[in-house]
Write a protein that holds these residues in place. Structure first.
Motif, mmCIF file in Angstrom:
data_model
loop_
_atom_site.group_PDB
_atom_site.id
_atom_site.type_symbol
_atom_site.label_atom_id
_atom_site.label_comp_id
_atom_site.label_asym_id
_atom_site.label_seq_id
_atom_site.Cartn_x
_atom_site.Cartn_y
_atom_site.Cartn_z
ATOM 1 N N SER A 91 0.841 -1.198 0.000
ATOM 2 C CA SER A 91 0.000 0.000 0.000
ATOM 3 C C SER A 91 0.880 1.254 0.000
ATOM 4 O O SER A 91 0.573 2.225 -0.685
ATOM 5 C CB SER A 91 -0.978 -0.031 1.176
ATOM 6 O OG SER A 91 -0.428 0.577 2.310
ATOM 7 N N SER A 94 2.266 1.627 -3.574
ATOM 8 C CA SER A 94 1.299 2.134 -4.552
ATOM 9 C C SER A 94 0.888 3.564 -4.204
ATOM 10 O O SER A 94 0.705 4.389 -5.109
ATOM 11 C CB SER A 94 0.088 1.205 -4.661
ATOM 12 O OG SER A 94 -0.630 1.228 -3.459
ATOM 13 N N ASN A 95 0.766 3.899 -2.917
ATOM 14 C CA ASN A 95 0.468 5.302 -2.564
ATOM 15 C C ASN A 95 1.526 6.232 -3.114
ATOM 16 O O ASN A 95 1.232 7.260 -3.725
ATOM 17 C CB ASN A 95 0.437 5.479 -1.044
ATOM 18 C CG ASN A 95 -0.789 4.877 -0.424
ATOM 19 O OD1 ASN A 95 -1.740 4.560 -1.120
ATOM 20 N ND2 ASN A 95 -0.763 4.710 0.886
ATOM 21 N N LEU A 98 1.385 6.363 -6.961
ATOM 22 C CA LEU A 98 0.208 7.040 -7.487
ATOM 23 C C LEU A 98 0.271 8.550 -7.241
ATOM 24 O O LEU A 98 0.059 9.347 -8.162
ATOM 25 C CB LEU A 98 -1.060 6.475 -6.837
ATOM 26 C CG LEU A 98 -1.554 5.157 -7.438
ATOM 27 C CD1 LEU A 98 -2.746 4.626 -6.663
ATOM 28 C CD2 LEU A 98 -1.929 5.351 -8.902
ATOM 29 N N ILE A 99 0.598 8.926 -6.011
ATOM 30 C CA ILE A 99 0.672 10.362 -5.706
ATOM 31 C C ILE A 99 1.690 11.025 -6.609
ATOM 32 O O ILE A 99 1.469 12.094 -7.176
ATOM 33 C CB ILE A 99 1.023 10.578 -4.222
ATOM 34 C CG1 ILE A 99 -0.129 10.111 -3.333
ATOM 35 C CG2 ILE A 99 1.341 12.043 -3.941
ATOM 36 C CD1 ILE A 99 0.187 10.083 -1.865
ATOM 37 N N ASP A 178 -10.678 9.709 2.466
ATOM 38 C CA ASP A 178 -9.866 8.888 1.557
ATOM 39 C C ASP A 178 -9.931 9.345 0.102
ATOM 40 O O ASP A 178 -8.931 9.368 -0.595
ATOM 41 C CB ASP A 178 -10.353 7.428 1.598
ATOM 42 C CG ASP A 178 -9.778 6.697 2.784
ATOM 43 O OD1 ASP A 178 -9.015 7.333 3.536
ATOM 44 O OD2 ASP A 178 -10.094 5.508 2.959
ATOM 45 N N SER A 179 -11.129 9.678 -0.346
ATOM 46 C CA SER A 179 -11.267 9.942 -1.772
ATOM 47 C C SER A 179 -10.809 11.344 -2.145
ATOM 48 O O SER A 179 -10.685 11.672 -3.314
ATOM 49 C CB SER A 179 -12.718 9.718 -2.202
ATOM 50 O OG SER A 179 -13.570 10.442 -1.345
ATOM 51 N N ARG A 182 -5.644 12.683 -1.775
ATOM 52 C CA ARG A 182 -4.620 12.819 -2.820
ATOM 53 C C ARG A 182 -4.863 14.053 -3.677
ATOM 54 O O ARG A 182 -3.923 14.712 -4.115
ATOM 55 C CB ARG A 182 -4.594 11.573 -3.699
ATOM 56 C CG ARG A 182 -3.989 10.385 -2.981
ATOM 57 C CD ARG A 182 -4.067 9.162 -3.856
ATOM 58 N NE ARG A 182 -3.595 7.981 -3.147
ATOM 59 C CZ ARG A 182 -3.984 6.744 -3.424
ATOM 60 N NH1 ARG A 182 -4.865 6.548 -4.393
ATOM 61 N NH2 ARG A 182 -3.504 5.732 -2.755
ATOM 62 N N VAL A 266 -6.328 8.841 7.046
ATOM 63 C CA VAL A 266 -6.070 8.633 5.610
ATOM 64 C C VAL A 266 -4.756 7.897 5.373
ATOM 65 O O VAL A 266 -4.200 7.954 4.274
ATOM 66 C CB VAL A 266 -6.065 9.969 4.828
ATOM 67 C CG1 VAL A 266 -7.471 10.515 4.700
ATOM 68 C CG2 VAL A 266 -5.164 10.990 5.479
ATOM 69 N N ASN A 268 -4.269 4.862 4.768
ATOM 70 C CA ASN A 268 -4.355 3.874 3.692
ATOM 71 C C ASN A 268 -4.230 4.480 2.299
ATOM 72 O O ASN A 268 -3.909 3.778 1.352
ATOM 73 C CB ASN A 268 -5.645 3.044 3.815
ATOM 74 C CG ASN A 268 -6.861 3.936 3.839
ATOM 75 O OD1 ASN A 268 -6.785 5.069 4.327
ATOM 76 N ND2 ASN A 268 -7.965 3.483 3.303
ATOM 77 N N VAL A 269 -4.456 5.785 2.137
ATOM 78 C CA VAL A 269 -4.233 6.375 0.815
ATOM 79 C C VAL A 269 -3.063 7.371 0.816
ATOM 80 O O VAL A 269 -2.593 7.760 -0.247
ATOM 81 C CB VAL A 269 -5.476 7.118 0.266
ATOM 82 C CG1 VAL A 269 -6.597 6.146 -0.033
ATOM 83 C CG2 VAL A 269 -5.925 8.187 1.236
ATOM 84 N N GLY A 270 -2.598 7.771 1.996
ATOM 85 C CA GLY A 270 -1.612 8.854 2.029
ATOM 86 C C GLY A 270 -0.258 8.493 2.612
ATOM 87 O O GLY A 270 0.689 9.273 2.497
#
Lengths: 321, 291
Positions: A91, A94-95, A98-99, A178-179, A182, A266, A268-270
């Motif tokens: 994770s 990929s974070n 992706l960022i 989360d959404s 980013r 956040v 899990n996404v950041g």
């Protein structure tokens, strides 16, 4: 013309050579004072840049602060194995990627486009005012920019949410969602860096020979054709070099920015490599494991630079080396 | 030359002016908004009335920030760090760049390669942290200064600039009996003021803004710089988010205080910025395009 300039350029060069070039054996003695001047700088690079590179070996040890590098036990690829087995590694990877890709996608072309547009402005005062204002955010720290973002995006008092509510929608907690997280990262990075990014391109634009445009005009080229056939090709070397440098930073998402905006809601996404290395390495003392994670990142970065440089050369551009 | 524009070109010109103007406003707007907040009353902020102008103007928030001992302490640490740090950066960068600008110095290629290589690869956060720790800089003011003594990129820029100074000037000084070090300080550095001012500005901004090395290397609160103070003021941690409803009133009471602290810490940069702009634009162009 060409012959004339080369002869002129050669002449003083020869003089310098005969005047200053030392006799072979005594360079070190003759210029001892110059070498002395370099000592603090060389020591700095050795201690704070090269010793850490050597310190990477602790990724292959169970490093103990008390035993030091020499006394710690060697464990081979244990920490790398642990890294690849950890769910969080994927994770984080990929974070980070992706960022970084989002930032590249939005942030790389933006300064080129703004520079091209600025270049078309004929009204000097207007141009200078715009430039002065758009450079400014670059000089603020991420703490300040983060503070301003948190202020603007605050769900109850932030002006953005006040506006959203005015339009009749529910307020959004951007920084803890989360959404949206980013998007906040990419947008705040754009806000801070686009203006500053135009400087190099404007410098390159100023260096284009105006005769090229005049010739094109005589041939009947319109503005778009001039931009496409003269301006862009002239900018290409600058674009390529900056792109190669960007590729080296593909896993470098800007630690301070993420660190300041990141919060547990956040993760899990950041959560990215550097925030993870800081949290697990420094605050929990897992030095060997996080050095392995950091090494993985540095090696990928190095490979990306070398690859981008190769590709640039294949395409007929000057690379970094 | 008379400029005849086609319809399309005129449309583009109008769009261009409007777009760039809008972009500049977007860059400016957050400041104006935060400044307005810092000068407004709590009631006006909470009810969302504050846009670009202060509502119910009050200087209370500034008074409170500027009276805060922690703010003043952090501010003075940041000033000290910026002054000492910038001087150290510029001084040692010049010392190292000068010999490297001489093509007749042996080992020059190797040293330059070593410097450039550090721009491509690094030991990473943890090994660097361990070196700083081993060299005894943890919890010391010098942790701000020494590990960032020279920036490879700026070193190359200064070296290139030194190299562009005509050799004849130095030769004639040598004839008059000047030493290499004398030439550096009396001739080369005075001639290089544009580039030195530029890297000085960049280092100063770096020191004023830097936050992470303080978090990483310093536990001693009395050494915290302004950025860490600000971070603690505006930070929202887990407890704040989870208990948002309960804490909301207290948090809101801080809004104008936070705004005032943000503005007070930005002010030094914003004040000098317009005066320095022409220098740094020139300086960036000097070094970076040609690499």
């Amino acid at each position: 013309m060409q012959n004339g300039t080369t002869i002129e350029a050669n002449k003083p060069k020869l003089d310098i050579k005969t005047d200053i070039k030392p006799k072979k054996k005594s360079a070190l003695l003759k210029y001892w004072d110059l070498y002395l001047l370099m000592i603090p700088g060389i020591l700095f690079f050795l201690i704070y840049k090269y010793v850490p590179m050597w310190g990477i070996v602790i990724a292959f040890q169970d490093y103990s602060v008390f035993a030091g590098v020499a006394g710690s036990e060697w464990v081979g690829f244990k920490h790398f194995a642990r890294m690849f087995q950890a769910d969080e590694f994927y994770s984080i990877f990929s974070n980070t990627l992706l960022i970084s890709l989002y930032k590249l996608f939005w942030g790389f072309p933006a300064p080129i486009i703004v520079a091209l547009m600025l270049n078309e402005i004929r009204h000097m005062l207007y141009k200078r005012s715009v430039q002065t204002i758009i450079y400014m955010p670059h000089f603020l720290s991420w703490v300040i920019v983060g503070g301003i973002m948190i202020n603007l995006l605050n769900p109850s008092t932030g002006i953005v949410n006040t506006f959203i509510q005015f339009l009749g929608f529910e307020p959004i907690y951007f920084i803890a969602d989360d959404s949206w997280f980013r998007t906040v990262l990419v947008a705040s990075d754009l806000w801070k860096s686009v203006g500053w990014g135009t400087i190099l391109y404007l410098a390159a634009l100023a260096g284009i020979d105006p005769q090229l445009y005049e010739a094109a005009k005589v041939d009947g080229a319109n503005k778009w054709q001039q931009t496409w056939h003269i301006t862009l090709p002239s900018l290409l070397p600058t674009i390529v070099i900056l792109f190669i440098l960007q590729m080296g930073n593909i896993l470098e998402v800007g630690f301070e920015q993420v660190f300041i905006l990141l919060n547990p809601l956040v993760y899990n996404v950041g959560d990215v490599f550097e925030t993870y290395v800081y949290r697990v390495g420094v605050t929990q003392g897992q030095f060997s494991y996080t050095t392995a994670v950091g090494l993985f990142k540095s090696v990928i970065a190095l490979i990306m630079v070398v690859l981008a440089n190769k590709i640039a050369k294949k395409l007929g551009q000057n690379g970094l080396w | 030359m008379a400029i005849k524009q086609s319809k399309g070109e005129r449309a583009f010109t109008i769009f261009n002016y409007l777009f760039l103007g809008a972009f500049a406003l977007i860059c400016l707007f957050p400041f104006v908004h935060v400044i307005a907040q810092s000068l407004s009353s709590q009631r006006a902020i909470v009810s969302g009335e504050v846009l670009f102008l202060p509502i119910e103007t009050t200087f209370l928030a500034y008074k409170e920030v500027l009276m805060d001992q922690h703010f003043l302490k952090a501010f003075s640490i940041s000033v000290l760090r910026t002054v000492v740090g910038t001087f150290v950066n510029v001084f040692f960068t010049c010392l190292m760049a000068y010999p490297l600008s001489k093509t007749y110095i042996k080992g020059r290629g190797l040293i330059l390669f070593m410097v450039v290589f550090t721009m491509l690869f690094s030991g990473g956060m943890i090994p660097t942290y361990l070196v700083v720790r081993e060299t005894g800089l943890l919890n010391s003011f010098w942790a701000y200064i020494i590990p960032t003594m020279i920036s490879a990129f700026n070193l190359i820029i200064v070296k290139n600039f030194f190299q562009s100074i005509p050799a004849e000037l130095e030769e004639s000084a040598k004839m008059d009996g000047a030493s290499n070090i004398g030439i550096l300080f009396k001739i080369v550095i005075p001639l290089s003021m544009p580039v030195i001012a530029t890297i000085g500005l960049f280092h100063a901004v770096f020191h004023w803004n830097s936050f992470f090395d303080a978090v990483l290397y310093i536990n001693d609160r009395s050494l915290y710089p302004l950025q860490v103070y600000l971070r603690e003021l505006i930070q929202f941690d887990q407890s704040e988010i989870n208990l948002r409803d309960n804490f909301e009133q207290q948090l809101l009471a801080n809004e104008s205080l936070k705004a005032a602290a943000l503005i007070s810490s930005t002010l030094p940069i914003l004040i000098v910025y317009p005066f320095l702009q022409k220098y740094f634009v020139k300086g960036v162009m000097l070094g970076s395009v040609k690499g």
